[in-house]
Design an enzyme around this catalytic site. Structure first.
Site, PDB file in Angstrom:
ATOM      1  N   CYS A  55      -2.394   8.525   2.438  1.00  0.00           N
ATOM      2  CA  CYS A  55      -2.052   8.600   1.078  1.00  0.00           C
ATOM      3  C   CYS A  55      -3.105   8.671   0.190  1.00  0.00           C
ATOM      4  O   CYS A  55      -3.357   8.711  -0.822  1.00  0.00           O
ATOM      5  CB  CYS A  55      -1.624   6.633   1.127  1.00  0.00           C
ATOM      6  SG  CYS A  55      -2.796   5.739   1.808  1.00  0.00           S
TER       7      CYS A  55
ATOM      8  N   GLU B   7       0.843  -1.294  -0.126  1.00  0.00           N
ATOM      9  CA  GLU B   7      -0.393   0.144  -0.397  1.00  0.00           C
ATOM     10  C   GLU B   7       1.161   1.081   0.059  1.00  0.00           C
ATOM     11  O   GLU B   7       1.555   1.496   1.350  1.00  0.00           O
ATOM     12  CB  GLU B   7      -0.665   0.103   1.121  1.00  0.00           C
ATOM     13  CG  GLU B   7      -2.165  -1.126   1.051  1.00  0.00           C
ATOM     14  CD  GLU B   7      -2.856  -0.656   0.185  1.00  0.00           C
ATOM     15  OE1 GLU B   7      -3.489   0.211   0.112  1.00  0.00           O
ATOM     16  OE2 GLU B   7      -3.467  -2.255   0.334  1.00  0.00           O
ATOM     17  N   LEU B   8       1.175   2.215  -1.321  1.00  0.00           N
ATOM     18  CA  LEU B   8       2.214   2.488  -1.264  1.00  0.00           C
ATOM     19  C   LEU B   8       1.653   4.421  -1.720  1.00  0.00           C
ATOM     20  O   LEU B   8       0.126   4.470  -1.683  1.00  0.00           O
ATOM     21  CB  LEU B   8       2.929   2.514  -2.506  1.00  0.00           C
ATOM     22  CG  LEU B   8       3.708   1.297  -2.411  1.00  0.00           C
ATOM     23  CD1 LEU B   8       4.873   0.675  -3.520  1.00  0.00           C
ATOM     24  CD2 LEU B   8       4.570   0.662  -0.554  1.00  0.00           C
TER      25      LEU B   8
END
Length: 427
Positions: free
Chosen positions: A226, A192-193
């Protein structure tokens, strides 16, 4: 231990978290810096995932397929994968571990967690809550283990063949290294970037909804999600110039905007502002460090940059949003999709035809695709994750549980004959 019995343990963990909801949420605010409602909401997310995992423990299934061979049964079975290594980031020091741990425990896995080195109190407190439930049920607290430290711990987890799955949340640059290290030993990785998320404002959009949604999407968690909105792509007819609060101690009631997490975040904010100026951008609002104790910066609105400029395509983990003027939905979708990240995107529209353009094969290429809601604040029932440089991982709801299990295709012959598949004769 049967899956429903594991689910009962997870149910008790959810209850233990409910009992500590407010103090643990306050600790998140104190150590991470997000406002108290967000800190409490993050703990609530772990509780919600526990509820999901309890139901999952009664429904983990496989499939039975029709076999082409008489007297044969063909099916899929799912079994625990083993140890799951979980490496989480500072911005969600509870919820992301919750996504992984509740589902992994329902699936029968054990966990080794490395929280962010700047939020160790939250990691220790959360682990103590979980371990206390395990031990009350006669299980080792080490089923949910914590190892505090820096990059050396994460690197050891990524390299260890004793950890078949590594779930990593963090930057794309570090995620790439984790992926290569894990893949080198043929392990599994769940990434999960970064995200460079956009809100598209169609000419039929309800502007009042857009403004309210964009406020939270752009400055919630001081831009350190994010899923934070970093680009507002606005149709020319929608009063582009109209897109031109309460700041304070995140533990105080009524505060909407708290500090950034660390000096590193402030430095990144200032470096990006310098790059914006060099590329010819105009600061419509913000652009300064706030003169008070703590890592406070002004939310910043930027205009005057082309949609494909270097700085617009860069993810800065700070409250900076770029306003971009477009002239059609097709153009807006193209701009949304041109960045390397593919996490979340939202379209505000009242045109039903545009809904299906946005959701279809020529629409948004992100893992999370929204209509008339912001890019952040996802529910736990759907799988969370993104495409491209966001890593391709999926956590939390839907069928994300399959990543935490080993799948076997099983064939059973309950006759005395040995027919081969595809009608092959070998006699």
């Amino acid at each position: 231990m049967p899956a429903p019995a594991r689910g009962e343990i997870v149910r008790q963990i959810g209850q233990a978290l409910r009992d500590k909801l407010e103090p643990l949420g306050k600790l998140v605010s104190l150590e991470m810096g997000k406002i108290k409602p967000e800190g409490i909401g993050e703990v609530q997310e772990y509780i919600d995932v526990c509820d999901f995992a309890v139901g999952l423990s009664r429904t983990i299934g496989g499939h039975v397929f029709p076999s082409e061979r008489p007297g044969h049964a063909l099916m899929e079975m799912y079994n625990p994968i083993g140890v799951v290594g979980v490496i989480t980031a500072f911005n969600f020091p509870v919820a992301v571990y919750g996504w992984n741990s509740a589902v992994a425990m329902a699936c029968g896995d054990t966990l080794l967690w490395k929280g962010a080195p700047t939020t160790p109190l939250v990691s220790v407190a959360t682990t103590k809550i979980v371990a206390s439930v395990l031990e009350k049920n006669g299980l080792p607290g080490a089923v949910s283990s914590l190892c505090c430290g820096g990059a050396e711990i994460g690197n050891a987890i990524a390299k260890s063949e004793k950890v078949p799955l590594v779930s990593f949340t963090g930057s794309t640059a570090v995620g790439r290294k984790v992926a290569l290290t894990v893949q080198e030993r043929f392990g599994r990785h769940l990434l999960e970037l970064g995200g460079n998320n956009a809100i598209l404002v169609d000419k039929s959009a309800d502007i009042d909804m857009v403004v309210r949604a964009a406020l939270f999407a752009c400055v919630g968690t001081a831009g350190q999600r994010c899923t934070t909105t970093r680009r507002l792509i606005i149709h020319d007819d929608k009063a582009y110039t109209n897109f031109m609060s309460r700041v304070g101690d995140p533990l105080e009631e009524g505060i909407l905007y708290g500090p950034m997490h660390s000096q590193q975040g402030v430095d990144g904010y200032l470096e990006t502002l310098e790059q914006i100026r060099k590329e010819g951008g105009k600061l419509e609002y913000g652009g300064k460090v706030i003169d008070r104790d703590g890592f406070y910066v002004e939310p910043t609105i930027v205009t005057g940059l082309p949609h494909n400029s270097e700085v617009v395509h860069k993810e800065t983990f700070a409250p900076i949003v770029y306003l971009l003027r477009c002239y059609s939905l097709e153009e807006a979708i193209e701009w949304n999709n041109e960045v390397k990240q593919g996490l979340s995107a939202s379209l505000f529209t009242q045109d039903l035809g545009n809904v299906f353009k946005w959701l279809g094969p020529k629409g948004a290429d992100t893992g999370i695709v929204n209509i008339n809601i912001p890019t952040n604040g996802a529910e736990i029932g759907g799988a969370f994750g993104g495409e491209k440089h966001t890593g391709g991982g999926r956590e939390s709801g839907s069928d994300a549980w399959k990543q935490y299990m080993r799948r076997s295709t099983c064939t059973i012959n309950y006759t005395k004959d040995l027919p081969l598949a595809q009608g092959l004769k070998f006699e």
